[in-house]
Design a protein around this motif. Structure first.
Motif, PDB file in Angstrom:
ATOM      1  N   TYR A  97       0.838  -1.191   0.000  1.00  0.00           N
ATOM      2  CA  TYR A  97       0.000   0.000   0.000  1.00  0.00           C
ATOM      3  C   TYR A  97       0.881   1.250   0.000  1.00  0.00           C
ATOM      4  O   TYR A  97       1.465   1.622   1.018  1.00  0.00           O
ATOM      5  N   ARG A  99      -0.462   4.105  -1.491  1.00  0.00           N
ATOM      6  CA  ARG A  99      -1.471   5.054  -1.969  1.00  0.00           C
ATOM      7  C   ARG A  99      -1.513   6.311  -1.105  1.00  0.00           C
ATOM      8  O   ARG A  99      -1.645   7.414  -1.598  1.00  0.00           O
ATOM      9  N   SER A 100      -1.422   6.135   0.200  1.00  0.00           N
ATOM     10  CA  SER A 100      -1.418   7.259   1.138  1.00  0.00           C
ATOM     11  C   SER A 100      -0.285   7.055   2.137  1.00  0.00           C
ATOM     12  O   SER A 100       0.055   5.914   2.459  1.00  0.00           O
ATOM     13  N   SER A 395      -4.168   6.541 -15.240  1.00  0.00           N
ATOM     14  CA  SER A 395      -5.105   5.498 -14.806  1.00  0.00           C
ATOM     15  C   SER A 395      -4.616   4.111 -15.212  1.00  0.00           C
ATOM     16  O   SER A 395      -4.716   3.154 -14.440  1.00  0.00           O
ATOM     17  N   VAL A 398      -1.626   3.033 -12.981  1.00  0.00           N
ATOM     18  CA  VAL A 398      -2.047   2.606 -11.642  1.00  0.00           C
ATOM     19  C   VAL A 398      -2.629   1.196 -11.693  1.00  0.00           C
ATOM     20  O   VAL A 398      -2.377   0.374 -10.800  1.00  0.00           O
ATOM     21  N   GLU A 402      -1.131  -2.028  -9.757  1.00  0.00           N
ATOM     22  CA  GLU A 402      -1.966  -2.791  -8.825  1.00  0.00           C
ATOM     23  C   GLU A 402      -1.948  -4.280  -9.180  1.00  0.00           C
ATOM     24  O   GLU A 402      -1.937  -5.140  -8.286  1.00  0.00           O
ATOM     25  N   LYS A 409      -1.593   6.170  -6.249  1.00  0.00           N
ATOM     26  CA  LYS A 409      -2.710   7.091  -6.449  1.00  0.00           C
ATOM     27  C   LYS A 409      -2.505   7.841  -7.764  1.00  0.00           C
ATOM     28  O   LYS A 409      -1.448   8.408  -8.019  1.00  0.00           O
ATOM     29  N   SER A 410      -3.528   7.848  -8.595  1.00  0.00           N
ATOM     30  CA  SER A 410      -3.475   8.496  -9.899  1.00  0.00           C
ATOM     31  C   SER A 410      -3.663  10.006  -9.772  1.00  0.00           C
ATOM     32  O   SER A 410      -4.350  10.489  -8.856  1.00  0.00           O
ATOM     33  N   GLU A 413      -7.167  11.792  -9.215  1.00  0.00           N
ATOM     34  CA  GLU A 413      -7.811  12.014  -7.922  1.00  0.00           C
ATOM     35  C   GLU A 413      -7.521  13.396  -7.360  1.00  0.00           C
ATOM     36  O   GLU A 413      -8.117  13.787  -6.350  1.00  0.00           O
ATOM     37  N   ARG A 426       1.145   9.517  -7.791  1.00  0.00           N
ATOM     38  CA  ARG A 426       1.769   9.806  -6.499  1.00  0.00           C
ATOM     39  C   ARG A 426       2.124   8.504  -5.818  1.00  0.00           C
ATOM     40  O   ARG A 426       1.289   7.608  -5.694  1.00  0.00           O
TER      41      ARG A 426
END
Length: 458
Positions: A97, A99-100, A395, A398, A402, A409-410, A413, A426
């Motif tokens: 992960y 993403r954040s 997109s 990403v 995945e 994160k694209s 967003e 990101r």
């Protein structure tokens, strides 16, 4: 385990929780700790090896995140079963992960637990039987005033600080306080933190996006929007734009502040990601009557607390405090007292320093593996902004990542729904996975970058 596994941590020169984690890894690798073997409870292990329960819990958490241990509520903690050998180490997670941002536990859990215990052991139970009020959190605001004394936000005192449930709550409360009329307009940068748009949506405000150059938001676009649409608020992050990491230059801030003053437009400066000294004055300093400064403990200490604050323009804190009180009655006394204990903890500085060092190390690690590609980064910010080479759309990139177990994160967003997104992604720092696992995930991203879309199979 009672007789054959007894690590000696007395002479280790590194953090005790890292040394204990290494000892557990070694015990698993050399079969001293066998697959399926139940490990002692945290407190028993802590007593056995001479560390605090928090230290033992952190070591367990690290190995659980690596897949070397498994835990279940009411069942205890066990050595994970061996799995067949695969191309990657079997103890790495199937999906990484990124993403954040995820902070490391550099002592936050132990400090928070101890703070909660101290609050629970107090005798002043009368304060825990009433609704919260602004007077009840004055001591916490006073502590924040001391800790924030060096911020370049202009003159402010304790009464200018309003506590909220995180920075996002502060942004929404500011909008609820200042927006007027049936069709209010809010400005944000074309690529910006998605929470800005969500806050505007909640307040039924129309969003106008502002393009940026290397110095920051473009001034004539802000002025045109203020003149044509009567924009009432500009939401921005002058120190660290999320996701581009762009920093608005001092001169550009002065220019934007002059426009805001001319049209009576408020500026909300979200400073959540900056954990080192500011590079220039905040809009709150440049616009004492229109500038709002917003931040929180989420990116520096822990997002679990949900404690943020706004430093209001001169004379407007009471209006903002009223908005917060009307929406949620303010922060509970239990939460404010716990936060106060955390901020006064002598271990806090070392924990924050270790957190920053861990993030910086992971950022450098990622940059070293992504060399040759267009990457924006700062050591003190827990994410990287990657411009994709020809042949990639965000997109699609990403989705390919995945499929290979890396969650990013694209750019889509971070832009308005009807806007054209740049070909960027990101990559956030996850500080709670092993360094080798993080490195492997970044290597996968590098491989995808090196091979255009038509050369990659999913």
């Amino acid at each position: 385990m009672d007789t054959i596994w007894q690590p000696d941590l007395s002479k280790t020169g590194r953090s005790k929780y890292l040394a204990l984690a290494d000892a557990l890894r070694k015990g698993i690798a050399d079969k001293t700790l066998m697959p399926g073997q139940k490990l002692p409870p945290v407190r028993d292990l802590a007593y056995r090896v001479g560390v605090t329960p928090g230290t033992a819990a952190r070591a367990y958490s690290i190995l659980i995140s690596e897949g070397r241990l498994v835990a279940g509520v009411g069942r205890g903690t066990y050595v994970a079963d061996e799995k067949p050998k695969r191309a990657k180490p079997a103890d790495w997670p199937e999906r990484v992960y990124l993403r954040s941002p995820v902070l490391p536990d550099a002592g936050q859990v132990e400090i928070t637990r101890d703070a909660m215990h101290r609050v629970a052991d107090r005798g002043d139970v009368v304060d825990l039987t009433d609704y919260p009020n602004r007077e009840g959190n004055q001591e916490l605001r006073s502590t924040l005033r001391r800790l924030l004394a060096d911020l370049p936000v202009g003159n402010f005192d304790v009464d200018d600080i309003v506590l909220t449930h995180g920075a996002q709550s502060a942004i929404i409360a500011v909008l609820q306080t200042v927006l007027r009329g049936p069709d209010p307009v809010v400005l944000i940068e074309a690529q910006a933190y998605p929470g800005f748009r969500r806050a505007a949506d909640l307040c039924r405000a129309r969003v106008i996006t502002i393009d940026c150059d290397e110095d920051g938001p473009i001034v004539h676009q802000i002025e045109s929007a203020a003149r044509e649409f009567g924009a009432q608020v500009f939401l921005t992050s002058s120190e660290v734009n999320n996701p581009t990491l762009r920093r608005t230059t001092p001169e550009r801030r002065y220019q934007i502040a002059r426009v805001a003053r001319r049209y009576g437009m408020n500026i909300v400066d979200d400073d959540c990601y900056k954990v080192t000294p500011a590079s220039a004055e905040s809009y709150r300093a440049l616009l004492p009557d229109l500038g709002w400064y917003v931040s929180s403990l989420s990116k520096s200490f822990s997002p679990a607390l949900r404690v943020g604050w706004a430093i209001a323009p001169s004379g407007q804190a009471s209006d903002l405090a009223r908005t917060v009180a009307f929406s949620c009655f303010g922060l509970s006394r239990i939460l404010t007292d716990t936060t106060l204990e955390i901020l006064n903890d002598k271990r806090l500085d070392s924990t924050l320093s270790e957190t920053r060092a861990t993030i910086a190390s992971k950022v450098r690690q990622a940059v070293n593996h992504l060399g040759g590609h267009d990457v924006k980064w700062h050591e003190d910010v827990p994410f990287l902004w990657i411009s994709l080479p020809r042949g990639w759309r965000a997109s699609r990139f990403v989705r390919v990542a995945e499929a290979q177990g890396v969650i990013l994160k694209s750019s889509e967003e971070f832009v308005a729904r009807d806007a054209r997104a740049p070909h960027c992604v990101r990559l956030a720092v996850n500080s709670q996975i092993a360094a080798e696992c993080f490195e492997n995930a970044v290597d996968k991203v590098r491989t995808i970058l090196d091979n255009p879309q038509e050369e990659i199979g999913v």
